[in-house]
Motif scaffolding. Structure first.
Motif, PDB file in Angstrom:
ATOM      1  N   LEU A   1      57.764  41.775  72.575  1.00 36.46           N
ATOM      2  CA  LEU A   1      57.105  42.308  71.398  1.00 36.46           C
ATOM      3  C   LEU A   1      55.734  41.666  71.292  1.00 36.46           C
ATOM      4  O   LEU A   1      55.622  40.442  71.175  1.00 36.46           O
ATOM      5  CB  LEU A   1      57.915  42.014  70.130  1.00 36.46           C
ATOM      6  CG  LEU A   1      59.413  42.375  70.123  1.00 36.46           C
ATOM      7  CD1 LEU A   1      59.996  42.124  68.737  1.00 36.46           C
ATOM      8  CD2 LEU A   1      59.639  43.809  70.557  1.00 36.46           C
ATOM      9  N   PHE A   2      54.693  42.472  71.350  1.00 34.09           N
ATOM     10  CA  PHE A   2      53.344  41.949  71.190  1.00 34.09           C
ATOM     11  C   PHE A   2      53.144  41.537  69.721  1.00 34.09           C
ATOM     12  O   PHE A   2      54.059  41.602  68.902  1.00 34.09           O
ATOM     13  CB  PHE A   2      52.316  42.995  71.598  1.00 34.09           C
ATOM     14  CG  PHE A   2      52.285  43.284  73.088  1.00 34.09           C
ATOM     15  CD1 PHE A   2      53.149  42.664  73.977  1.00 34.09           C
ATOM     16  CD2 PHE A   2      51.375  44.193  73.604  1.00 34.09           C
ATOM     17  CE1 PHE A   2      53.113  42.926  75.338  1.00 34.09           C
ATOM     18  CE2 PHE A   2      51.330  44.472  74.965  1.00 34.09           C
ATOM     19  CZ  PHE A   2      52.194  43.847  75.829  1.00 34.09           C
ATOM     20  N   GLU A   3      51.953  41.134  69.380  1.00 40.21           N
ATOM     21  CA  GLU A   3      51.663  40.600  68.048  1.00 40.21           C
ATOM     22  C   GLU A   3      51.849  41.655  66.952  1.00 40.21           C
ATOM     23  O   GLU A   3      51.508  42.827  67.127  1.00 40.21           O
ATOM     24  CB  GLU A   3      50.221  40.082  68.031  1.00 40.21           C
ATOM     25  CG  GLU A   3      49.811  39.385  66.763  1.00 40.21           C
ATOM     26  CD  GLU A   3      48.433  38.755  66.882  1.00 40.21           C
ATOM     27  OE1 GLU A   3      47.761  38.606  65.843  1.00 40.21           O
ATOM     28  OE2 GLU A   3      48.018  38.418  68.002  1.00 40.21           O
ATOM     29  N   GLY A   4      52.390  41.222  65.815  1.00 34.88           N
ATOM     30  CA  GLY A   4      52.432  42.064  64.630  1.00 34.88           C
ATOM     31  C   GLY A   4      53.393  43.233  64.680  1.00 34.88           C
ATOM     32  O   GLY A   4      53.224  44.206  63.940  1.00 34.88           O
TER      33      GLY A   4
ATOM     34  N   ALA B   1      53.343  36.655  67.654  1.00 40.92           N
ATOM     35  CA  ALA B   1      52.903  36.127  66.365  1.00 40.92           C
ATOM     36  C   ALA B   1      52.906  37.228  65.309  1.00 40.92           C
ATOM     37  O   ALA B   1      52.572  38.385  65.580  1.00 40.92           O
ATOM     38  CB  ALA B   1      51.498  35.539  66.509  1.00 40.92           C
ATOM     39  N   GLN B   2      53.306  36.848  64.110  1.00 42.05           N
ATOM     40  CA  GLN B   2      53.308  37.730  62.938  1.00 42.05           C
ATOM     41  C   GLN B   2      54.275  38.910  63.050  1.00 42.05           C
ATOM     42  O   GLN B   2      54.181  39.869  62.278  1.00 42.05           O
ATOM     43  CB  GLN B   2      51.892  38.262  62.642  1.00 42.05           C
ATOM     44  CG  GLN B   2      50.793  37.221  62.634  1.00 42.05           C
ATOM     45  CD  GLN B   2      51.078  36.043  61.711  1.00 42.05           C
ATOM     46  OE1 GLN B   2      51.582  36.234  60.602  1.00 42.05           O
ATOM     47  NE2 GLN B   2      50.771  34.828  62.155  1.00 42.05           N
TER      48      GLN B   2
ATOM     49  N   GLY C   1      54.303  31.651  66.588  1.00 38.35           N
ATOM     50  CA  GLY C   1      53.949  31.251  65.239  1.00 38.35           C
ATOM     51  C   GLY C   1      53.735  32.428  64.299  1.00 38.35           C
ATOM     52  O   GLY C   1      53.129  33.437  64.660  1.00 38.35           O
ATOM     53  N   GLY C   2      54.241  32.279  63.081  1.00 40.14           N
ATOM     54  CA  GLY C   2      54.056  33.307  62.058  1.00 40.14           C
ATOM     55  C   GLY C   2      55.050  34.433  62.133  1.00 40.14           C
ATOM     56  O   GLY C   2      55.063  35.311  61.254  1.00 40.14           O
TER      57      GLY C   2
END
Length: 366
Positions: free
Chosen positions: A298-301, A283-284, A265-266
């Protein structure tokens, strides 16, 4: 009910689970500088969530986590386990106790006759119900999950006889007599756990299991050919996550359907970008125009700028991959900045917060 109607199968007697998650995850640094290995995002959720989902699917409700490194992270995320339909307890290991010592360290939290014990960094498709049934049907003191591998020289070997009983535990050798290895999952009778010496390091393979064999105990092997992977290295971590996303390894915790990729999500992915090979986009994240992400985590952000290529790599939280950069079999730590045109290949690791200028690291001459 008609005479030929099937009666429901009797529920299995109560069992409990212990998951050993105390390791420092040195082989996965720098990813494990910020989180324990079992808590690294793997196919969209902490790796441990996949294992806990399989334990719950077996009908087990009580799980004890043997923790040590960054112990607080586990309870902060999973709490009492009620969101997963589990009752989770945490026991912190104040000093390294090795595998058997860590199992003994949680003995006072156990009450069931049979206890499944898991190494917290193994991804496996073993049928846990059949493993437990084999343990009970053979009246074993301990049952070991054994897997056959193509090159057993890297592991200790576990020979068995015609009835599946373990006959020996052999150290690594250049000429192994069998291709069966210890897969890091066991079923113990609780009274066997209580006999392990307490308060000191104890190895299951060098002390506990050979001791049981010497006294004539029944040590049973459950030989299995299903999916199995030790997630201890960056290459294995990437592969395991991709296998979960693509449905090659079982899990009820995947936060989306299986397929070519998992986009959380995001996250935004440019229409002309390619994301495949079982990649997870956290996410993001932002994936730019003409970028390629294949078989990677790929981890968040994370930001992947236009034209960048990321293959079989792990990119930590908040990192940025510059335009036209190439990552193949690389590890990039949290918040690192990889400048445009850089080439990171063949297992290179970039520590958190490091900034590489444009074209600052290259492996080709152009």
């Amino acid at each position: 009910m008609s005479a030929d109607a099937q009666t429901p199968a009797e529920p299995r007697p109560k069992a409990e689970a212990v998951v050993l998650v105390g390791g420092r995850g040195v082989r996965l640094r720098p990813l494990t500088l910020s989180a324990p290995k079992p808590m690294l995002p793997t196919a969209g959720v902490p790796f441990l969530a996949h294992l806990l989902s399989r334990i719950r699917a077996l009908g087990i409700e009580h799980v004890v986590l043997g923790t040590s490194y960054k112990a607080e992270v586990f309870e902060e995320h999973f709490g009492d386990g009620s969101d997963l339909g589990l009752r989770i307890e945490y026991v912190v290991e104040s000093e390294p106790l090795d595998t058997a010592g860590a199992i003994r360290n949680v003995a006072d939290r156990l009450s069931a006759d049979d206890v499944l014990v898991f190494n917290g960094d193994i991804l496996s498709g073993v049928d846990l119900g059949e493993l437990l049934d084999t343990h009970r049907e053979t009246s074993a003191d301990v049952t070991l999950h054994l897997v056959k591998v193509d090159d057993p020289r890297r592991f200790g070997c576990v020979p068995t006889d015609g009835d599946g009983r373990v006959t020996d535990f052999l150290e690594k050798t250049d000429d192994p007599p069998v291709d069966q290895i210890n897969a890091g999952c066991y079923v113990f009778r609780r009274e066997v756990i209580e006999r392990i010496p307490s308060g000191r390091p104890v190895s299951v393979e060098r002390e506990t299991f050979p001791g049981l064999l010497a006294e004539g105990a029944r040590v049973q092997g459950y030989i299995d050919a299903s999916y199995w992977l030790d997630m201890g290295t960056p290459a294995a971590f990437v592969r395991g996550s991709a296998d979960l996303v693509q449905g090659n390894a079982p899990s009820a915790a995947l936060p989306g359907p299986t397929g070519r990729a998992l986009v959380l999500g995001g996250a935004t992915v440019a229409d002309d970008a390619v994301v495949d090979g079982g990649s997870t986009v956290g996410a993001q994240c932002e994936i730019g125009s003409h970028a390629q992400v294949s078989g990677s985590v790929l981890f968040e952000g994370v930001t992947v700028e236009p034209g960048a290529v990321v293959e079989r790599s792990v990119v930590g939280t908040g990192a940025r991959i510059g335009a036209g950069a190439v990552l193949r079999d690389a590890v990039v730590g949290d918040a690192a900045l990889i400048g445009a045109g850089c080439e990171l290949v063949d297992g290179i690791r970039i520590w958190p917060g490091v900034e590489l200028p444009p074209n600052g690291v290259r492996f080709s001459a152009d």
